[in-house]
Write a protein that holds these residues in place. Structure first.
Motif, mmCIF file in Angstrom:
data_model
loop_
_atom_site.group_PDB
_atom_site.id
_atom_site.type_symbol
_atom_site.label_atom_id
_atom_site.label_comp_id
_atom_site.label_asym_id
_atom_site.label_seq_id
_atom_site.Cartn_x
_atom_site.Cartn_y
_atom_site.Cartn_z
ATOM 1 N N SER A 175 0.831 -1.204 0.000
ATOM 2 C CA SER A 175 0.000 0.000 0.000
ATOM 3 C C SER A 175 0.864 1.252 0.000
ATOM 4 O O SER A 175 0.598 2.223 -0.730
ATOM 5 N N GLU A 176 1.908 1.227 0.790
ATOM 6 C CA GLU A 176 2.830 2.360 0.857
ATOM 7 C C GLU A 176 3.545 2.555 -0.481
ATOM 8 O O GLU A 176 3.710 3.681 -0.958
ATOM 9 N N ALA A 177 3.967 1.446 -1.109
ATOM 10 C CA ALA A 177 4.640 1.536 -2.407
ATOM 11 C C ALA A 177 3.677 2.030 -3.489
ATOM 12 O O ALA A 177 4.054 2.824 -4.360
ATOM 13 N N LEU A 178 2.428 1.580 -3.441
ATOM 14 C CA LEU A 178 1.426 2.045 -4.412
ATOM 15 C C LEU A 178 1.178 3.553 -4.285
ATOM 16 O O LEU A 178 0.926 4.233 -5.274
ATOM 17 N N SER A 179 1.278 4.069 -3.068
ATOM 18 C CA SER A 179 0.974 5.490 -2.844
ATOM 19 C C SER A 179 1.987 6.427 -3.502
ATOM 20 O O SER A 179 1.666 7.581 -3.762
ATOM 21 N N VAL A 180 3.185 5.937 -3.786
ATOM 22 C CA VAL A 180 4.185 6.804 -4.422
ATOM 23 C C VAL A 180 4.109 6.753 -5.945
ATOM 24 O O VAL A 180 4.775 7.528 -6.622
ATOM 25 N N LEU A 181 3.307 5.854 -6.513
ATOM 26 C CA LEU A 181 3.150 5.766 -7.966
ATOM 27 C C LEU A 181 2.243 6.893 -8.464
ATOM 28 O O LEU A 181 1.418 7.426 -7.718
ATOM 29 N N SER A 182 2.357 7.172 -9.742
ATOM 30 C CA SER A 182 1.451 8.153 -10.346
ATOM 31 C C SER A 182 0.036 7.586 -10.336
ATOM 32 O O SER A 182 -0.158 6.372 -10.265
ATOM 33 N N ALA A 183 -0.937 8.452 -10.428
ATOM 34 C CA ALA A 183 -2.340 8.034 -10.409
ATOM 35 C C ALA A 183 -2.632 7.081 -11.557
ATOM 36 O O ALA A 183 -3.371 6.097 -11.386
ATOM 37 N N GLU A 184 -2.066 7.330 -12.727
ATOM 38 C CA GLU A 184 -2.299 6.462 -13.888
ATOM 39 C C GLU A 184 -1.733 5.059 -13.662
ATOM 40 O O GLU A 184 -2.378 4.056 -13.962
ATOM 41 N N HIS A 185 -0.513 4.991 -13.126
ATOM 42 C CA HIS A 185 0.107 3.684 -12.874
ATOM 43 C C HIS A 185 -0.623 2.924 -11.772
ATOM 44 O O HIS A 185 -0.852 1.717 -11.877
ATOM 45 N N ARG A 186 -0.979 3.639 -10.721
ATOM 46 C CA ARG A 186 -1.711 3.006 -9.616
ATOM 47 C C ARG A 186 -3.045 2.460 -10.128
ATOM 48 O O ARG A 186 -3.436 1.339 -9.813
ATOM 49 N N GLN A 187 -3.754 3.228 -10.944
ATOM 50 C CA GLN A 187 -5.048 2.827 -11.496
ATOM 51 C C GLN A 187 -4.910 1.559 -12.353
ATOM 52 O O GLN A 187 -5.706 0.631 -12.231
ATOM 53 N N ILE A 188 -3.895 1.498 -13.195
ATOM 54 C CA ILE A 188 -3.679 0.330 -14.059
ATOM 55 C C ILE A 188 -3.389 -0.912 -13.203
ATOM 56 O O ILE A 188 -3.937 -1.992 -13.447
ATOM 57 N N LEU A 189 -2.519 -0.781 -12.208
ATOM 58 C CA LEU A 189 -2.192 -1.933 -11.347
ATOM 59 C C LEU A 189 -3.417 -2.412 -10.564
ATOM 60 O O LEU A 189 -3.640 -3.621 -10.431
ATOM 61 N N LEU A 190 -4.180 -1.487 -10.046
ATOM 62 C CA LEU A 190 -5.365 -1.877 -9.277
ATOM 63 C C LEU A 190 -6.372 -2.608 -10.156
ATOM 64 O O LEU A 190 -6.955 -3.609 -9.739
ATOM 65 N N HIS A 191 -6.576 -2.138 -11.386
ATOM 66 C CA HIS A 191 -7.506 -2.806 -12.288
ATOM 67 C C HIS A 191 -6.965 -4.175 -12.733
ATOM 68 O O HIS A 191 -7.708 -5.156 -12.781
ATOM 69 N N GLY A 192 -5.687 -4.224 -13.047
ATOM 70 C CA GLY A 192 -5.106 -5.454 -13.581
ATOM 71 C C GLY A 192 -4.851 -6.526 -12.539
ATOM 72 O O GLY A 192 -5.120 -7.705 -12.765
ATOM 73 N N TYR A 193 -4.328 -6.133 -11.366
ATOM 74 C CA TYR A 193 -3.937 -7.139 -10.372
ATOM 75 C C TYR A 193 -4.979 -7.347 -9.281
ATOM 76 O O TYR A 193 -5.230 -8.467 -8.870
ATOM 77 N N TYR A 194 -5.575 -6.297 -8.795
ATOM 78 C CA TYR A 194 -6.520 -6.468 -7.698
ATOM 79 C C TYR A 194 -7.916 -6.829 -8.179
ATOM 80 O O TYR A 194 -8.634 -7.565 -7.513
ATOM 81 N N ARG A 195 -8.288 -6.320 -9.351
ATOM 82 C CA ARG A 195 -9.609 -6.657 -9.887
ATOM 83 C C ARG A 195 -9.521 -7.761 -10.928
ATOM 84 O O ARG A 195 -10.539 -8.256 -11.391
ATOM 85 N N SER A 196 -8.298 -8.162 -11.296
ATOM 86 C CA SER A 196 -8.037 -9.241 -12.257
ATOM 87 C C SER A 196 -8.724 -9.034 -13.606
ATOM 88 O O SER A 196 -9.264 -9.962 -14.186
ATOM 89 N N LEU A 197 -8.691 -7.799 -14.075
ATOM 90 C CA LEU A 197 -9.283 -7.500 -15.374
ATOM 91 C C LEU A 197 -8.264 -7.731 -16.479
ATOM 92 O O LEU A 197 -7.062 -7.539 -16.279
ATOM 93 N N SER A 198 -8.753 -8.100 -17.652
ATOM 94 C CA SER A 198 -7.872 -8.284 -18.807
ATOM 95 C C SER A 198 -7.533 -6.926 -19.411
ATOM 96 O O SER A 198 -8.148 -5.898 -19.078
ATOM 97 N N VAL A 199 -6.565 -6.917 -20.318
ATOM 98 C CA VAL A 199 -6.169 -5.676 -20.993
ATOM 99 C C VAL A 199 -7.377 -5.081 -21.716
ATOM 100 O O VAL A 199 -7.633 -3.871 -21.643
ATOM 101 N N ARG A 200 -8.145 -5.899 -22.400
ATOM 102 C CA ARG A 200 -9.334 -5.433 -23.120
ATOM 103 C C ARG A 200 -10.349 -4.813 -22.157
ATOM 104 O O ARG A 200 -10.924 -3.754 -22.422
ATOM 105 N N GLU A 201 -10.574 -5.461 -20.998
ATOM 106 C CA GLU A 201 -11.544 -4.940 -20.018
ATOM 107 C C GLU A 201 -11.076 -3.618 -19.414
ATOM 108 O O GLU A 201 -11.872 -2.699 -19.224
ATOM 109 N N ILE A 202 -9.778 -3.527 -19.115
ATOM 110 C CA ILE A 202 -9.234 -2.271 -18.570
ATOM 111 C C ILE A 202 -9.387 -1.159 -19.610
ATOM 112 O O ILE A 202 -9.797 -0.036 -19.289
ATOM 113 N N SER A 203 -9.064 -1.483 -20.862
ATOM 114 C CA SER A 203 -9.164 -0.515 -21.952
ATOM 115 C C SER A 203 -10.593 0.015 -22.073
ATOM 116 O O SER A 203 -10.807 1.229 -22.178
#
Length: 172
Positions: free
Chosen positions: A112-140
């Motif tokens: 959580s601490e490491a995620l907080s130092v990322l840019s909003a765009e990078h944090r958003q992509i990681l949260l969608h891809g890893y925590y919500r387990s969405l595919s590239v198409r779904e994130i897009s």
């Protein structure tokens, strides 16, 4: 071995049991403190005598001494066995072990601490891809950005996350 000699041997063994079982039981029970175990040891000693007809042909005193020696050796073997040294009998099963959640809590705090130092765009992509387990198409589709941009941001977000974790002492 023919049938008649087998019958004779069984009769001799039965007589042996009748002559010595009670004394053997007292002897072995005194050594083990366990009546059930004493019965098992006596049975094994008599079985060994039955397997060795030459023992049954000896004089009564020699057979008695042999049986007591075998019984004592069986008790000693039992006490020396790994099963006896490492197993403890109980009427109650052990409690279920509870895993310590400390490592998991610390890991989630660190991430959580490491995620907080990322840019909003990078944090958003990681949260969608890893925590919500969405595919590239779904994130897009959800974020309204091209799939190539999702892949690129994911790549750079993972690099940034790796660096942020390394700065906090996490190694591969």
């Amino acid at each position: 071995m023919n049938s008649s000699s087998l019958d004779a041997q069984q009769q001799l063994l039965h007589a042996l049991y009748e002559s010595h079982a009670a004394d053997l039981e007292r002897f072995v029970t005194r050594l083990t403190g366990d009546h059930k175990q004493a019965e098992d040891i006596i049975q094994e000693a008599l079985f060994r005598a039955w397997q060795r007809p030459e023992v049954l042909a000896r004089p009564e005193a020699a057979v008695r001494a042999w049986l007591f020696t075998v019984a004592r050796n069986l008790v000693v073997d039992h006490w020396r066995s790994a099963r006896n040294r490492h197993e403890i009998g109980t009427d109650q099963p052990p409690e279920e072990s509870q895993t310590d959640a400390t490592d998991r809590v610390l890991d989630s705090w660190l991430i959580s601490e490491a995620l907080s130092v990322l840019s909003a765009e990078h944090r958003q992509i990681l949260l969608h891809g890893y925590y919500r387990s969405l595919s590239v198409r779904e994130i897009s589709a959800e974020l309204g950005i091209p799939e190539g941009t999702v892949k690129s941001r994911m790549h750079y977000a993972l690099r940034a996350m790796k660096l942020a974790l390394q700065e906090r002492g996490v190694t591969q």
